[in-house]
Design a protein around this motif. Structure first.
Motif, PDB file in Angstrom:
ATOM      1  N   THR A  80     -30.509 -49.881  51.219  1.00 14.94           N
ATOM      2  CA  THR A  80     -29.940 -51.212  51.734  1.00 14.94           C
ATOM      3  C   THR A  80     -30.923 -51.650  52.796  1.00 14.94           C
ATOM      4  OG1 THR A  80     -28.707 -50.111  53.618  1.00 14.94           O
ATOM      5  CG2 THR A  80     -27.346 -50.240  51.541  1.00 14.94           C
ATOM      6  N   ASP A  81     -30.821 -52.914  53.044  1.00  9.15           N
ATOM      7  CA  ASP A  81     -31.888 -53.548  54.237  1.00  9.15           C
ATOM      8  C   ASP A  81     -31.761 -52.755  55.269  1.00  9.15           C
ATOM      9  OD1 ASP A  81     -32.758 -55.231  51.824  1.00  9.15           O
ATOM     10  OD2 ASP A  81     -31.316 -56.949  52.699  1.00  9.15           O
ATOM     11  N   GLU A  82     -30.391 -52.633  55.955  1.00  6.40           N
ATOM     12  CA  GLU A  82     -30.419 -51.863  57.259  1.00  6.40           C
ATOM     13  C   GLU A  82     -31.214 -50.573  57.119  1.00  6.40           C
ATOM     14  OE1 GLU A  82     -26.934 -50.783  60.587  1.00  6.40           O
ATOM     15  OE2 GLU A  82     -26.407 -51.374  58.422  1.00  6.40           O
ATOM     16  N   GLN A  83     -30.587 -49.722  56.087  1.00  8.39           N
ATOM     17  CA  GLN A  83     -31.425 -48.423  56.063  1.00  8.39           C
ATOM     18  C   GLN A  83     -32.867 -48.361  56.001  1.00  8.39           C
ATOM     19  OE1 GLN A  83     -29.247 -47.192  52.458  1.00  8.39           O
ATOM     20  NE2 GLN A  83     -27.859 -45.952  53.621  1.00  8.39           N
TER      21      GLN A  83
END
Length: 787
Positions: free
Chosen positions: A314-317
């Motif tokens: 994910t973008d956050e990860q």
């Protein structure tokens, strides 16, 4: 009256001239003639006539009377004349005597006056002499007192000089010694009386004397004080480093008499400086070790995070993982800066050129740089401007460090655009000139700052534009030093708001091929199957060490406290003991001391420590046979097993052989007695003379060794290879005389400078002699007891 005197003088002179007789005849004839003339004249005058008889009578009377009267008168006159002449002579003599008397009287008066003057002067001289004698007596008295005072002061000064530990000596302009203090006499092995008149050629070895004479002449030429350092030998062979201070020596009239020298022993200071240098080296090794140990997991983090970034996230990860990845790379760069800062401060940056596949090197640089640029959303381009050589010889680690530093800086200071690495070369027959250009589109560097950016700790300040560029400020300084060591240079061109270009030029040798080196760890069969007792209180350390030892084929028993270790330990059950220094209830030193008090024969006791070990003496003094750093390595543990376990002897039976029930380790230890001792020589010697002379020789050897080692240490400090060789030769001979074969063999290595890497190994050999000879003696004594 005057005429009468003249006639009388004429009369006398005629008498003297004619003589009395002739004068008398002449005078008588003259008188007779005169009488005749007078008579005739008177007769003629009175009578007027003259008779012949009268003439005859007158002549006869005159001839009869006149001669006698004339003769008598002549005799009288002659006597009178003679008396007169004698009187005249007497008068003359008297006058001469009178004149002489007057002259003598004058001389006498003069002598009397002179005598009176001399008497007066003598009286004055006597008075002056008495005064002078009195003054002399006073002067002698004062001089005696002064001499006593001077003698006391001289004795005090001599005592002071002799009490000084520094060398003090005097030499004249012929380089001859004129005096010295006790310290100087002890150094040269001669009394002051023996030293006086000798020159340095008579006292020192030729090489030392030559230098001393040379510095003496330099002092006399410039006539000013000078200082020099010189290694000098004591009569027993011990070397000492002296700081020699020489000053011109003058008398009270300003005439130069020679020189006065002072020598201070700075051997301990030299040892301290060497210790500081070694400590600094150890610090660098420690920092390098820490960096290496931390870089290993960091490399894993960088590699794994890079692999994860290529997976679906994910973008956050992805943002979190990118931060982890860049942070790990940054931390690795900071480690590099710390190491280089330490080396740069001590001017110990050095290169280790090795053959390098240049194409692969550039590709690796490009891959990492690409990743660094991508993390900031920048473009990275790798441009090959010319053909590049395939293989070159260069310190790839250092070159990679410089390029990473420049590319990292370019990435830091660039907000948009990109970074370009351009590589070109000019290939010659045996070498090539390599040119790297790192160009960015960043904020640029002010012209006033360009001269400062290569200074240590300097960071360009441009308001808020570089707040994100946190660093140590040493990267460019170290990079410049490294490139200069490579014989190249770094230049920079920059414009504010446009960007900067750093250009590196180096010249490197060309090589034909790159050979990869592989490290192979080999464990001999006899180094396996040992029973090891380990005392350690940290679970992680136990797991790491135990897994390593068991993988090497050993059986490990663990105790986590000191009291537990003392309770379960039995020396006959183990071949090696590993003792952690810091335990909850006691130290490893405490355990070692209690074991040595309780048991006579012990396996090797080895300390385990996480501290940097600069000097093992403390560990040996407190009962340890060796010390190892944690974590354990295969090389370290196998070295201990080889040097201690396989070299230690277990208890022998009365015949000098192992019991039938002893295990394989005991068999190995018996075989190692032959490694430590010259059993063939000792056995034959003991059979002939018995053990008592051997014990006497051992006692003598133990007394001599501290002096041998002290002199050997002084030669090690002086880096005097001839002195090291000489002392090692003496130790070899002494050890051989009592059958210490192991010490003899190590000393043989120490006395052989022709051996490969002799200087690199000499410290280890000297330490082995220093710290092993007593253990070998104990083995020898144990063997002798069995005889």
């Amino acid at each position: 009256m005057k005429q009468v005197k003249i006639l009388a003088q004429f009369y006398v002179d005629l008498l003297v001239k004619l003589g009395i007789f002739r004068f008398s005849l002449l005078l008588a004839a003259a008188l007779v003639a005169l009488a005749m003339v007078v008579q005739i004249g008177v007769t003629f005058l009175l009578q007027g006539s003259m008779r012949d008889v009268e003439i005859i009578r007158s002549v006869t009377f005159g001839l009869f009377i006149t001669p006698w009267a004339v003769y008598f008168l002549s005799v009288v006159v002659d006597q009178l004349e003679d008396s007169r002449q004698r009187l005249a002579k007497l008068v003359t003599k008297l006058e001469q005597m009178r004149a002489r008397d007057m002259e003598l009287n004058q001389q006498l008066q003069a002598n009397i006056a002179r005598l009176n003057s001399e008497i007066e002067e003598r009286e004055k001289a006597e008075e002056a002499l008495e005064e002078a004698i009195q003054d002399l007596e006073n002067e002698v008295y004062h001089r005696e007192n002064a001499q006593v005072a001077v003698a006391e002061k001289s004795a005090l000064l001599k005592s002071f000089l002799d009490a000084s530990p520094d060398l003090i000596y005097y030499r004249n302009e012929k380089n001859q010694f004129s005096g010295c203090n006790r310290a100087m006499a002890e150094l040269v092995g001669k009394s002051e009386q023996q030293l006086v008149g000798l020159t340095p050629w008579d006292v020192y070895p030729a090489e030392v004397a030559k230098r001393i004479i040379q510095t003496d002449q330099e002092l006399f030429d410039v006539n000013t004080a000078m200082t020099d350092e010189q290694w000098l030998d004591y009569p027993n062979g011990k070397k000492a480093l002296f700081e020699l201070r020489k000053v011109p020596l003058y008398d009270r009239n300003g005439k130069r008499l020679g020189l006065m020298g002072f020598g201070r022993d700075i051997t301990e200071r030299k040892k301290y400086e060497d210790a500081l240098e070694k400590a600094s080296s150890d610090k660098t090794a420690f920092i390098s070790t820490i960096s290496h140990e931390l870089r290993t997991p960091l490399n894993g983090i960088v590699g794994l995070s890079r692999m994860l970034l290529e997976t679906e996230l994910t973008d956050e990860q992805r943002g979190y993982l990118r931060t982890v990845h860049v942070s790990a790379i940054t931390l690795g760069n900071i480690f590099n800066d710390i190491i280089d800062l330490d080396k740069s401060d001590r001017r110990r940056l050095e290169l280790l050129p090795q053959p390098l596949d240049f194409h692969e090197f550039i590709e690796d640089i490009g891959n990492i740089s690409q990743l660094m640029a991508e993390q900031k959303g920048l473009r990275f381009d790798l441009e090959y401007l010319t053909a590049l050589p395939k293989n070159i010889e260069v310190d790839s680690t250092r070159l990679r460090q410089v390029l990473w530093n420049l590319i990292g800086n370019a990435t830091k200071f660039t907000k948009q655009g990109g970074v370009i690495l351009s590589v070109s070369s000019e290939i010659h027959q045996h070498d090539a000139e390599i040119i790297f250009e790192v160009e960015d589109s960043g904020i640029g560097i002010p012209k006033a700052e360009i001269e400062n950016i290569f200074a240590m700790y300097y960071q360009v300040q441009q308001g808020d534009d570089n707040l994100h560029a946190v660093g140590t400020g040493i990267g460019l300084a170290v990079s410049q030093q490294l490139i200069q060591l490579m014989g190249g240079n770094i230049t920079v061109h920059s414009e504010i708001g446009t960007g900067s270009t750093f250009t590196i030029k180096i010249r490197v040798p060309l090589v034909d091929a790159v050979v990869e080196e592989h490290i192979v760890t080999e464990v001999r069969p006899e180094m396996t199957g040992l029973s090891i007792f380990m005392v350690e209180d940290i679970e992680l350390n136990i797991v790491v060490a135990k897994s390593l030892l068991e993988r090497l084929g050993h059986e490990v028993t663990v105790a986590m406290r000191g009291d537990e270790a003392l309770a379960i330990f039995r020396p006959e059950d183990y071949d090696l003991v590993l003792l952690d220094i810091q335990l909850p209830d006691m130290t490893g030193f405490d355990i070692a001391q209690q074991l040595r008090k309780k048991y006579q024969d012990l396996p090797a006791l080895v300390a385990l420590t996480a501290n940097v070990v600069n000097d093992k003496t403390e560990y040996f003094d407190k009962g340890m046979d060796e010390v190892l750093n944690k974590p354990l390595t295969v090389k370290a543990i196998t070295s201990v097993i080889d040097n201690l376990v396989l070299s230690c002897s277990h208890e022998l039976d009365d015949d000098g052989l192992i019991d039938n029930e002893t295990d394989q380790a005991d068999t190995t230890s018996v075989s190692m007695i032959d490694t430590l001792l010259d059993l063939e020589m000792l056995t034959s010697y003991v059979e002939i003379v018995g053990t008592e002379p051997v014990y006497t020789s051992i006692e003598m050897f133990e007394k001599m060794m501290p002096d041998y080692l002290a002199i050997l240490d002084s030669n090690m400090t002086a880096k005097d290879q001839d002195g090291i060789k000489f002392e090692a030769h003496k130790i070899k001979g002494a050890a051989g005389s009592i059958g210490l074969k192991h010490i003899q063999q190590v000393a043989q290595k120490a006395q052989s400078p022709e051996l490969p890497a002799w200087w690199e190994n000499i410290n280890d050999w000297v330490d082995e002699i220093k710290y092993s000879y007593q253990d070998d003696i104990n083995v020898l004594k144990t063997w002798l007891k069995q005889q």
